[in-house]
Write an enzyme that holds these catalytic residues in place. Structure first.
Site, short mmCIF file in Angstrom:
data_model
loop_
_atom_site.label_atom_id
_atom_site.label_comp_id
_atom_site.label_asym_id
_atom_site.label_seq_id
_atom_site.Cartn_x
_atom_site.Cartn_y
_atom_site.Cartn_z
N CYS A 134 0.41 -1.01 -0.48
CA CYS A 134 0.13 0.42 -0.47
C CYS A 134 0.79 1.27 0.00
O CYS A 134 1.38 1.36 0.42
CB CYS A 134 -0.84 0.49 1.15
SG CYS A 134 -2.00 1.15 1.61
N GLY A 135 1.17 2.35 -0.74
CA GLY A 135 1.41 3.31 -1.27
C GLY A 135 1.32 4.77 0.11
O GLY A 135 2.61 4.65 0.24
N HIS A 136 0.39 4.99 -0.40
CA HIS A 136 -0.50 5.86 0.57
C HIS A 136 -0.15 5.20 1.69
O HIS A 136 -0.40 6.10 2.62
CB HIS A 136 -1.39 6.44 0.37
CG HIS A 136 -2.89 5.91 1.07
ND1 HIS A 136 -3.50 4.54 0.97
CD2 HIS A 136 -3.49 5.82 2.82
CE1 HIS A 136 -4.26 3.99 2.14
NE2 HIS A 136 -4.28 5.63 3.12
N ASP A 155 -10.06 6.34 -3.54
CA ASP A 155 -8.81 6.80 -3.02
C ASP A 155 -8.57 8.27 -3.03
O ASP A 155 -9.21 8.78 -3.72
CB ASP A 155 -7.81 6.24 -3.73
CG ASP A 155 -6.90 5.67 -2.55
OD1 ASP A 155 -6.15 6.83 -1.41
OD2 ASP A 155 -5.42 4.81 -2.48
N CYS A 166 -3.24 7.63 -4.87
CA CYS A 166 -2.73 5.53 -4.45
C CYS A 166 -1.69 5.25 -5.00
O CYS A 166 -1.10 5.86 -6.04
CB CYS A 166 -4.16 5.31 -5.27
SG CYS A 166 -3.93 3.63 -4.85
N GLY A 167 -1.00 4.89 -4.00
CA GLY A 167 0.88 4.14 -4.32
C GLY A 167 0.95 3.34 -5.10
O GLY A 167 1.58 3.57 -6.31
N THR A 168 -0.05 2.25 -5.17
CA THR A 168 0.05 1.24 -5.38
C THR A 168 -0.78 1.61 -7.05
O THR A 168 -0.07 0.56 -8.19
CB THR A 168 -0.27 -0.50 -5.33
OG1 THR A 168 -1.81 0.26 -4.79
CG2 THR A 168 0.63 -0.37 -4.13
N HIS A 193 -8.79 -3.71 -7.68
CA HIS A 193 -9.04 -2.58 -8.07
C HIS A 193 -9.13 -1.67 -9.51
O HIS A 193 -8.53 -2.35 -10.53
CB HIS A 193 -7.50 -1.29 -7.29
CG HIS A 193 -7.31 -1.25 -5.71
ND1 HIS A 193 -6.68 -2.77 -5.42
CD2 HIS A 193 -6.75 -0.63 -4.88
CE1 HIS A 193 -6.31 -2.80 -4.04
NE2 HIS A 193 -6.81 -1.46 -3.39
#
Length: 336
Positions: A90-92, A251, A255-257, A225
């Site tokens: 999870c990026g964020h 989101d 969104c990082g990913t 997603h």
């Protein structure tokens, strides 16, 4: 089980929540975070539901738990929890967790300004800048990302047949770019995108079964997603997205990913160059800076090493109890 107490620190990454569980994390069995993730899902998923679902959480709630690293050369390991499950990456969540961990003294990096984090999806290298007690920004070098398929089609309610690509950036994303029947996120409400996504994601996984399985980790599979793209609010940005996840969430961060998957898609199609900044807007207009750091391969496929840079802000400290002997909603609920 009776009463359990969790000490939490709440923050948001560019608008999307991150709840770090400081005390009360369960002891997990495994030699890697992926093994511990599976143990958590089997034995302790009630913690995720209790802390992420209503009434203690909400539809967009996301969080994490910190663990000692399995390799002493690394700084810590992480388990991501959110309404949709335990994500491999999870990026964020990473950006928010690092900000909380540094500002609250939960970790002491072996090298100032740099962190090696063990995620279920793999090792993630991180840089951060700190001014006084505040973390200004966090930049993560994400896992290998790649374009898994392009030009697929699916029937979408109201819109008709739409085309999409699937890319991996830590999770599998169906990416819908502007086309004849979809003009872009700028012309649709968040509620409408959620309505479409709930149906389309299910239809994609039914129409393309077993098509999206990570070549190095078969537990990472299927489209989880939806990423709908469109025109940015700020004309200096590179693009805008609305990322759907869970059962009914958009989101609030870019969104990082999802940004990693977007970078992999654009790079594979020759629309983005190595080292070029991609300023990615969320549905609310907050921004991440993405970049293709390296070109690589994954199981013989063209892949990239992406980086994501963003910021987070701490806004709360709380103590949460889950008591299933007293509270009928101890393990949370979802309305939709």
């Amino acid at each position: 089980m009776s009463k359990n107490t969790f000490v939490c620190i709440d923050a948001h990454t560019c608008g999307n929540p991150v709840r770090v569980i400081k005390e009360g994390v369960p002891r997990l069995i495994g030699h890697t975070m992926e093994q511990k993730r599976q143990h958590f899902l089997k034995e302790y998923d009630w913690i995720r539901k209790g802390l992420m679902f209503e009434p203690r959480g909400h539809d967009m709630m996301s969080g994490s738990m910190l663990y000692p690293p399995h390799n002493p050369e690394n700084d810590f390991a992480i388990l991501f929890i959110e309404t949709s499950g335990c994500l491999p990456m999870c990026g964020h969540g990473t950006i928010g967790t690092i900000t909380i961990a540094i500002e609250e003294g939960l970790i002491t990096p072996k090298t100032s300004g740099k962190i090696k984090m063990e995620a279920p999806a793999g090792l993630v290298n991180i840089q951060y800048q700190q001014t006084g007690e505040k973390v200004d920004w966090v930049k993560l070098i994400n896992v290998k990302s790649y374009l898994a398929a392009e030009g697929l089609t699916i029937d979408c309610p109201e819109l008709g047949t739409i085309s999409f690509d699937v890319a991996y950036g830590g999770n599998y994303y169906a990416i819908v770019d502007p086309q004849i029947f979809f003009s872009g996120v700028q012309d649709f409400s968040a509620s409408k995108i959620i309505q479409y996504s709930q149906v389309v994601r299910q239809r994609i996984n039914e129409k393309y079964p077993n098509m999206f399985i990570h070549p190095e980790n078969e537990t990472i599979r299927d489209v989880s997603h939806m990423l709908w793209t469109g025109n940015p609010i700020d004309p200096t940005s590179s693009g805008r997205n609305a990322v759907f996840y869970g059962d009914k969430a958009i989101d609030r961060s870019p969104c990082g990913t999802g940004t990693s998957a977007r970078l992999a898609q654009l790079f594979a199609k020759g629309k983005l160059k190595k080292g070029e900044d991609f300023i990615h807007e969320s549905f609310i207009g907050s921004k991440f800076i993405g970049r293709v750091e390296e070109e690589t391969t994954l199981d013989g496929r063209l892949a990239i090493i992406p980086s994501i840079k963003g910021w987070a802000k701490i806004y709360g400290h709380n103590v949460i109890t889950i008591d299933d002997e007293d509270d009928p909603y101890a393990h949370g609920f979802q309305v939709i």
